[in-house]
Design an enzyme around this catalytic site. Structure first.
Site, PDB file in Angstrom:
ATOM      1  N   CYS A  13       0.809  -1.153   0.837  1.00  0.00           N
ATOM      2  CA  CYS A  13      -0.153  -0.025  -0.149  1.00  0.00           C
ATOM      3  C   CYS A  13       0.623   1.534   0.170  1.00  0.00           C
ATOM      4  CB  CYS A  13      -1.197   0.287   1.820  1.00  0.00           C
ATOM      5  SG  CYS A  13       0.214   0.170   2.806  1.00  0.00           S
ATOM      6  N   CYS A  16       3.009   2.103   2.533  1.00  0.00           N
ATOM      7  CA  CYS A  16       4.741   0.735   2.681  1.00  0.00           C
ATOM      8  C   CYS A  16       6.273   2.444   1.762  1.00  0.00           C
ATOM      9  CB  CYS A  16       4.798  -0.481   1.790  1.00  0.00           C
ATOM     10  SG  CYS A  16       3.549  -1.562   2.144  1.00  0.00           S
ATOM     11  N   ASP A 435      11.072  29.780 -30.906  1.00  0.00           N
ATOM     12  CA  ASP A 435      11.880  30.206 -31.658  1.00  0.00           C
ATOM     13  C   ASP A 435      11.653  30.478 -32.913  1.00  0.00           C
ATOM     14  OD1 ASP A 435      15.546  30.550 -32.189  1.00  0.00           O
ATOM     15  OD2 ASP A 435      15.308  29.019 -33.401  1.00  0.00           O
ATOM     16  N   ASP A 637      15.424  24.611 -30.490  1.00  0.00           N
ATOM     17  CA  ASP A 637      16.324  23.886 -31.340  1.00  0.00           C
ATOM     18  C   ASP A 637      18.251  24.116 -30.833  1.00  0.00           C
ATOM     19  OD1 ASP A 637      16.627  25.466 -32.922  1.00  0.00           O
ATOM     20  OD2 ASP A 637      16.433  23.430 -34.510  1.00  0.00           O
ATOM     21  N   ASP A 641      19.504  28.286 -27.200  1.00  0.00           N
ATOM     22  CA  ASP A 641      18.510  28.435 -27.348  1.00  0.00           C
ATOM     23  C   ASP A 641      18.444  27.878 -25.955  1.00  0.00           C
ATOM     24  OD1 ASP A 641      17.080  28.992 -29.424  1.00  0.00           O
ATOM     25  OD2 ASP A 641      16.725  27.241 -30.543  1.00  0.00           O
TER      26      ASP A 641
END
Length: 753
Positions: A13, A16, A435, A637, A641
């Site tokens: 449970c 635990c 971008d 990308d 950036d």
């Protein structure tokens, strides 16, 4: 600091999970840890100079559980199979105990029907409800079928904690051991004016129902990790390697970097690499989400686990084992599934004190009912009902199961989510900063316009294109590459150029088929004294549109003009429009000049533009938007950036970009398509909606269920909750939460028209 992911065993449970967290945090050198009950994983950050994995595993074992590290890709597939086998073995064990419990419980319930209903049933013999027979029948259920509850309760007791096993063991033991007294000493109860009733069937039914719930939960939890198994199933088992001029089939684990591998049509590509001979089209849908096959030729990269469609080719392995693209995807999905979302904090706090409070409520319930009613039977039934109906599992499973399914669904759609926090933050976003170069646009110059003085008659246009491209192919300038690529796409023949010369900042020139060809800027043409009047209006138009216009002169006379621009990706306009219809502000961020930026912004429908922003200013621009009180995602990308991706509340890296950008981001869009942003946000919204549903049901279940089991309705309606019904409700509460989470597997991204 080092990070480790551990697979856990022995949890029953959410309490635990809290116990394991406390055990790990107690190890000197551990800086942070997170235990995910649904994923059965622990993520640990520790100082290797102060501790190691063995110490952490030892602490977990001392707490009564077991753990082992999640392995790298080389043996991950075998480990995944082992985990599935372990889950199936657990299911078989539960099923055997459930079958025994089901058969005996059916007999007990039938025998007890006359007593429970108060109706004489002549077809049920009286001896079937004899206390001694019921004791004999119930004992195997109590101590064999219910063995795991006693084991879990004893482990918790030794650690001075309590779990759901504690509640079940206390509740069923109370019913069973109380029944022993009226079984062997019925006269004592008769002398007190009490009926010597026994409650063996309550214990048997409750244990059987809870075992059924655990069996269903175990199966459902196995389905939440289906994404990992699907990803692992993509990997090829062998590779056809060329060594010493011989083709040999090797297991994937024996392939090394630099090996040349042959792939035939219809075969899976075994590892990542670069084509050295041949060409083909490759289906990359399983890792990028792109539905159309991609044409590949020498020099192009190929990704392991994708499928070769048409031709045979040879490629050189560049990444193998744990370094392959697929291995990185699996690793990211595992990390995300093992992480915790901030929304889980409240549930964690509740489960931390849940069991002790329930035990206290059960004791108070017994005392109150016995003192006020003087009825030990009623006191016992309500006490057992409180202990049985309380279940922290539903709270513990509410968030992690949805996160597991959500992140797995993201991977299926080409979206890698590094952590649950990023997935949760996605639904709060207000502004998307994009971008321009490589994100909105294709990231490379492309010929968009080609106008000639003589038009297209007699193939003049293609002949002029051949002359221009024949000269430009000797140049390394990006604009020259754009001209050559355009010429090749038109199928024109490229010829040899003599006396080639590149003039820096101006253009190129050379002889092709005895014709003097010059290609360059407007300024250079004026310096050469070449009249551009014939196409001056076209030059003005291209300049207004923010395109780079280059002139083509043959034998010192203008013959044509080309417009070159970084073309917008075909999907960008639709994706940006969809984001705006979802209520998000879309902003463009670029280092390009303002005129070019505004032209692209108009084309894709973006109103707010930050242009001429230096790389070191991009993060400041994101911070400026955040200062307006907005929650911001940044998509880019390039290396420049990376700071802005890190500054944003959610950084989204275009997967076709650089490794630095991907490392700095929270979410990676493998395909490079802006629709990935739409899908990521829709997935976040669907996942959070699912989590809220789970938490609502889990809290309402316990908030309403415990008082009803304690008998709060009895003074008003004379109604008590049977422990049998309480057991059924508890057993199916966790199943309902996991089943609701599994609905996320039906998620499909939507384009808002």
């Amino acid at each position: 600091m080092e990070n480790a992911n551990l697979k856990l065993r022995g949890m029953s449970c959410a309490s635990c999970a809290n116990n394991i967290e406390e055990a790990i945090r107690s190890v000197p050198g551990v800086e942070a840890c997170s235990v995910n009950f649904g994923a059965e994983q622990a993520t640990v950050q520790y100082n290797p100079q102060q501790t190691n994995l063995e110490d952490i595993q030892q602490a977990i074992e001392e707490a009564g559980y077991s753990a082992y590290p999640l392995q790298e890709q080389a043996i991950m597939s075998a480990q995944t199979d082992a985990e599935q086998e372990a889950r199936q073995a657990e299911s078989r064990k539960l099923k055997r105990r459930l079958i025994l419990g089901g058969v005996i419980t059916t007999i007990l319930v039938i025998g007890g029907l006359p007593m429970m209903t108060g109706v004489h049933m002549p077809w049920i013999p009286d001896w079937l409800h004899h206390p001694l027979l019921q004791l004999v029948l119930t004992a195997p259920i109590q101590f064999w079928s219910g063995e795991s509850f006693y084991q879990g309760a004893w482990k918790a007791f030794k650690r001075h904690t309590a779990t759901m096993d504690t509640l079940v063991a206390l509740g069923t033991s109370a019913a069973f051991f109380y029944s022993l007294f009226p079984t062997f000493f019925p006269g004592f109860f008769l002398n007190q004016g009490l009926s010597p009733d026994v409650y063996y069937e309550i214990s048997a039914v409750v244990i059987t129902l809870i075992l059924l719930g655990r069996l269903l939960e175990n199966r459902a939890k196995g389905q939440t990790s289906e994404a990992i198994r699907k990803l692992m199933g993509l990997q090829a088992k062998t590779a056809r390697v060329i060594r010493n001029g011989q083709e040999i089939d090797l297991p994937i684990a024996e392939v090394v970097e630099g090996d040349v591998i042959l792939v035939r049509p219809g075969e899976k590509i075994p590892v990542d690499g670069e084509i050295v001979d041949g060409s083909s089209t490759i289906d990359e849908a399983m890792v990028t989400g792109e539905s159309l096959p991609v044409k590949k030729q020498p020099g192009d990269e190929v990704i392991g686990a994708t499928i070769n469609k048409t031709g045979s080719f040879k490629f050189r392995a560049t990444r193998v084992g744990k370094d392959t693209f697929l291995a990185q995807i699996v690793k990211l999905v595992q990390q995300a599934q093992g992480s915790k979302a901030p929304i889980q904090k409240l549930a964690d706090q509740v489960t931390g004190w849940f069991v002790p409070v329930v035990i206290a409520i059960a004791i108070a319930t017994f005392i109150l009912w016995y003192n006020f009613m003087g009825n030990v039977t009623m006191a016992l039934i309500t006490t057992v009902g409180v202990l049985i109906i309380a279940c922290p599992c539903a709270l513990g499973l509410a968030t992690p199961t949805s996160i597991m399914v959500g992140t797995g669904k993201g991977a299926e759609n080409g979206i890698l989510i590094k952590g649950a926090e990023s997935l949760e933050m996605g639904h709060k976003l207000q502004t998307i900063v994009l971008d321009k170069t490589g994100t909105i646009t294709q990231g490379k110059p492309t010929v968009t316009d080609f106008v000639t003085v003589s038009g297209t008659a007699n193939g003049n246009e293609l002949n002029l294109l051949s002359l221009a491209a024949s000269v430009e192919r000797n140049s390394e300038h990006p604009l020259a590459e754009a001209v050559v690529n355009y010429a090749q796409s038109q199928g024109v023949e490229l010829r040899d150029a003599q006396e080639f010369e590149a003039i820096a900042g101006s253009g190129v020139q050379g002889y092709v088929s005895n014709q003097w060809v010059q290609i360059g800027t407007h300024r250079w043409m004026r310096e050469l004294g070449i009249d551009t009047g014939a196409l001056q209006e076209d030059w003005d138009r291209l300049e207004y549109l923010g395109k780079t216009a280059i002139w083509i002169a043959v034998n010192n006379k203008i013959q044509g003009i080309m417009g070159i621009a970084d073309a917008v990706k075909p999907s960008s306009v639709n994706a940006i429009r969809t984001l705006q219809k979802m209520g998000l502000e879309v902003v463009m961020l670029t280092g390009d000049n303002r005129r070019t930026a505004e032209v692209i912004a108009r084309e894709v429908g973006i109103k707010r533009v930050f242009a001429e922003v230096r790389p070191d200013q991009k993060a400041e621009t994101v911070e400026q938007i955040q200062s307006e009180g907005k929650i911001v995602a940044m998509a880019g990308d390039g290396i420049n950036d990376a700071p802005a991706l890190a500054q944003a509340d959610v950084g989204m890296a275009i997967g076709t970009g650089t490794d630095v950008a991907i490392a700095a981001s929270d979410i990676t869009l493998i395909s490079g398509d802006l629709h990935g942003i739409v899908t990521a946000i829709q997935l976040s919204r669907a996942t959070i909606r699912n989590i809220r549903q789970n938490l609502f049901f889990a809290f309402i279940y316990n908030v309403a269920g415990i008082p009803i089991a304690a008998g709060i309705l009895f003074p008003f309606f004379g109604w008590l909750l049977s422990p049998i019904i309480a057991g059924a409700a508890m057993a199916f509460s966790s199943v309902s939460v996991v089943t609701n989470a599994l609905r996320l597997r039906n998620f499909r991204p939507k384009t808002i028209g």
